[in-house]
Design an enzyme around this catalytic site. Structure first.
Site, short mmCIF file in Angstrom:
data_model
loop_
_atom_site.label_atom_id
_atom_site.label_comp_id
_atom_site.label_asym_id
_atom_site.label_seq_id
_atom_site.Cartn_x
_atom_site.Cartn_y
_atom_site.Cartn_z
N SER A 1 0.73 -1.18 0.25
CA SER A 1 0.00 0.15 0.02
C SER A 1 0.95 1.14 0.06
CB SER A 1 -0.84 0.09 1.14
OG SER A 1 -1.54 1.17 1.66
N TYR B 1 -2.77 -0.72 10.54
CA TYR B 1 -2.61 -1.10 9.06
C TYR B 1 -1.30 -0.34 8.61
CZ TYR B 1 -3.91 -1.60 4.06
OH TYR B 1 -3.70 -1.90 2.79
#
Length: 276
Positions: free
Chosen positions: A134, A147
């Site tokens: 990501s 995250y």
């Protein structure tokens, strides 16, 4: 590309499902996995060789790999690690157990699965490991600490693995998407409801705004792309003789990659505080 086999995790929807469909149409033998049995049945009904694989459960991972290798006579050409979720919440509101759960799915399960297929690829003398990271694997945004941490850790582990596999014939690549149309926000909102109590938190006001973003219909941020944008990068990572170590996806990834190189930490913090 006939009969080249690839295992994909997190195929119930979004990036995993689109990549599975795209590679199947391209001639790959796709083993599409999902955590829930109902999703596995839907994948089978759609014509995939489907596997139940829960990344938080070592026994499930081992069973899925054994099942796959039984079907391929002990070979596997590629692994696309994709199954993950985002746990929202301020860092000071994350319990140790909630943080551990995030890492079990987003990191430890990927690590265990990768280690199970690496001996197969070493025997073959070739293979591709593709990790769906990501933009939050190299820049941090507020209220995404769990995250962020899982993706930062993934990037460090993947970079090390790539160095250690040099000369083995096994290529390792990271995909770094920004905003992609998927059920990611929907799943994140469920994790938020399950694990974060906003009442009395010093971040309560921000949580109310975050709830609105997570439940908003349609794209929540500009420059959101469809999952097919990730598919194109995965195809290159699979088929290029010289795959890249990193693939940026979406304008925000390119932008923050540039800003991280040219701005001081304090200047980048100012930008990120306005973004998040």
């Amino acid at each position: 590309m006939s009969e080249k086999s690839v295992l994909i995790t997190g195929c119930s929807s979004g990036i995993g499902r689109v990549v599975a469909e795209g590679l199947k149409a391209r001639g790959y033998r796709v083993f599409a996995s999902a955590r829930k049995s109902a999703d596995v049945e839907r994948l089978a009904a759609a014509g995939f060789e489907s596997l139940q694989l829960d990344l938080a459960d070592p026994a499930s991972i081992q069973t899925a790999v054994d099942d796959l290798l039984g079907h391929t006579r002990g070979t596997l050409d590629a692994l696309f690690n994709n199954g993950a979720y985002g746990q929202p919440g301020a860092v000071e509101d994350l319990s140790r157990e909630v943080l551990r759960e995030q890492f079990e799915t987003n990191l430890f399960g990927w690590h265990e699965l990768t280690n199970l297929v690496l001996p197969v690829m070493r025997r073959q003398g070739h293979g591709r490991i593709i990790q769906n990271s990501s933009v939050l694997g190299f820049v941090a945004l507020r209220y995404r600490g769990a995250y962020n941490a899982s993706k930062y850790a993934l990037e460090g582990l993947t970079d090390t693995l790539r160095l250690e596999l040099a000369g083995s014939g096994i290529h390792v690549s990271l995909i770094e998407p920004g905003p992609i149309a998927s059920r990611f926000r929907e799943n994140a909102f469920r994790a938020y409801q399950r694990n974060i109590n906003p009442e009395g938190s010093p971040h309560e006001d921000m949580y109310r705004r975050m709830e609105a973003r997570l439940t908003k219909q349609g794209p929540a941020v500009p420059f959101t792309l469809p999952p097919e944008a990730v598919l194109r990068k995965v195809i290159h990572a699979l088929e290029s003789r010289h795959p890249k170590t990193r693939y940026y996806v979406t304008f925000p990834t390119y932008l923050f990659g540039f800003l991280k190189r040219v701005l001081s930490d304090r200047m980048l913090d100012k930008v990120l505080n306005k973004t998040g």
